[in-house]
Design a protein around this motif. Structure first.
Motif, mmCIF file in Angstrom:
data_model
loop_
_atom_site.group_PDB
_atom_site.id
_atom_site.type_symbol
_atom_site.label_atom_id
_atom_site.label_comp_id
_atom_site.label_asym_id
_atom_site.label_seq_id
_atom_site.Cartn_x
_atom_site.Cartn_y
_atom_site.Cartn_z
ATOM 1 N N GLU A 81 23.231 -52.633 -38.880
ATOM 2 C CA GLU A 81 24.446 -52.186 -38.202
ATOM 3 C C GLU A 81 24.148 -51.017 -37.251
ATOM 4 O O GLU A 81 24.696 -50.948 -36.156
ATOM 5 C CB GLU A 81 25.524 -51.739 -39.200
ATOM 6 N N ARG A 82 23.291 -50.097 -37.688
ATOM 7 C CA ARG A 82 22.941 -48.948 -36.834
ATOM 8 C C ARG A 82 22.088 -49.389 -35.652
ATOM 9 O O ARG A 82 22.234 -48.869 -34.551
ATOM 10 C CB ARG A 82 22.206 -47.860 -37.618
ATOM 11 N N LEU A 83 21.199 -50.343 -35.875
ATOM 12 C CA LEU A 83 20.418 -50.880 -34.764
ATOM 13 C C LEU A 83 21.350 -51.544 -33.757
ATOM 14 O O LEU A 83 21.224 -51.333 -32.547
ATOM 15 C CB LEU A 83 19.353 -51.868 -35.253
ATOM 16 N N ALA A 84 22.299 -52.315 -34.229
ATOM 17 C CA ALA A 84 23.264 -52.962 -33.333
ATOM 18 C C ALA A 84 24.047 -51.923 -32.539
ATOM 19 O O ALA A 84 24.279 -52.105 -31.334
ATOM 20 C CB ALA A 84 24.218 -53.853 -34.126
ATOM 21 N N ARG B 165 26.356 -60.247 -42.949
ATOM 22 C CA ARG B 165 27.364 -59.913 -43.963
ATOM 23 C C ARG B 165 27.397 -58.432 -44.258
ATOM 24 O O ARG B 165 28.429 -57.907 -44.598
ATOM 25 C CB ARG B 165 27.089 -60.703 -45.226
ATOM 26 N N GLY B 166 26.265 -57.756 -44.149
ATOM 27 C CA GLY B 166 26.197 -56.296 -44.253
ATOM 28 C C GLY B 166 26.551 -55.732 -45.618
ATOM 29 O O GLY B 166 26.731 -56.445 -46.593
ATOM 30 N N ARG C 178 20.590 -60.760 -34.792
ATOM 31 C CA ARG C 178 21.496 -60.145 -35.763
ATOM 32 C C ARG C 178 22.295 -59.012 -35.103
ATOM 33 O O ARG C 178 23.502 -58.887 -35.315
ATOM 34 C CB ARG C 178 20.717 -59.626 -36.966
ATOM 35 N N SER C 179 21.638 -58.194 -34.294
ATOM 36 C CA SER C 179 22.340 -57.116 -33.597
ATOM 37 C C SER C 179 23.450 -57.674 -32.721
ATOM 38 O O SER C 179 24.563 -57.121 -32.689
ATOM 39 C CB SER C 179 21.357 -56.306 -32.739
ATOM 40 N N GLY D 15 30.975 -59.460 -33.702
ATOM 41 C CA GLY D 15 31.851 -59.676 -34.852
ATOM 42 C C GLY D 15 31.658 -61.045 -35.477
ATOM 43 O O GLY D 15 32.527 -61.551 -36.175
ATOM 44 N N HIS D 16 30.516 -61.636 -35.262
ATOM 45 C CA HIS D 16 30.170 -62.957 -35.785
ATOM 46 C C HIS D 16 29.833 -62.837 -37.276
ATOM 47 O O HIS D 16 29.242 -61.853 -37.695
ATOM 48 C CB HIS D 16 28.969 -63.481 -34.994
ATOM 49 N N PRO D 17 30.172 -63.821 -38.082
ATOM 50 C CA PRO D 17 29.954 -63.710 -39.536
ATOM 51 C C PRO D 17 28.496 -63.882 -39.994
ATOM 52 O O PRO D 17 28.234 -63.797 -41.194
ATOM 53 C CB PRO D 17 30.826 -64.829 -40.113
ATOM 54 N N TYR D 18 27.545 -64.088 -39.103
ATOM 55 C CA TYR D 18 26.138 -64.244 -39.498
ATOM 56 C C TYR D 18 25.674 -63.078 -40.375
ATOM 57 O O TYR D 18 25.021 -63.263 -41.389
ATOM 58 C CB TYR D 18 25.260 -64.360 -38.247
#
Length: 169
Positions: A87-90, A160-161, A148-149, A155-158
């Motif tokens: 998430e932080r990379l994104a 899950r985080g 993934r980023s 906001g794609h569900p790939y």
């Protein structure tokens, strides 16, 4: 923003090459709607210099030749951070895009690693952990993390985080 994975060495035909291509294609398709013009790969030949330090320096020149002055450099290196959540990379990828940077170059060194000049120039240096991984797998993982980023930004569900959101910045 253009996404470019700049890697030393060629992937031979096989599952690693196929999987890297699949993630690259997914990232390219998803990225178009998010302000990413392309997701490309460039393979540069391994240096034939005798000494490891000379090989790294020569390969660094090849990698850095693909980075414009105001481009972003993300280096994958064994000395890099391994604690940055996806998430932080994104968030960083999105911020670099939003700041008008023209290209994000993801650097993957050769068998001897990355030269200090690449690590010093890098905006961010990451590692996939302490284990030594085959070059082909690193390339697959780099493309997967780009994809993934982009899914996180879309906001794609790939992805899950972490449902608790308690991850380091």
């Amino acid at each position: 923003m253009r996404l470019l994975v700049a890697a030393i060495g060629r992937l031979k035909q096989g599952p690693e090459r196929d999987l890297a291509a699949r993630y690259r294609e997914r990232a390219a398709a998803l990225g178009r709607g998010l302000g990413f013009a392309a997701c490309d790969a460039i393979e540069m030949p391994e240096s034939r210099a005798r000494r490891a330090s000379d090989r790294c320096a020569e390969e660094a020149g090849a990698i850095l030749s693909h980075l414009p002055t105001n481009g972003v450099l993300l280096a994958y290196d064994e000395r890099g951070r391994s604690d940055l959540p996806s998430e932080r990379l994104a968030e960083r990828v999105g911020a670099w895009r939003d700041s008008g940077r023209p290209v994000l170059v993801v650097a993957i060194g050769g068998a001897d690693g990355l030269d200090e000049s690449v690590r010093n120039r890098a905006d961010l240096t990451l590692s996939f952990g302490a284990a030594t991984l085959p070059h082909g797998l690193v390339r697959v993982l780099a493309f997967e993390q780009l994809y993934r980023s982009l899914t996180i930004l879309a906001g794609h569900p790939y992805h899950r985080g972490d449902p608790g959101g308690q991850q380091p910045a």
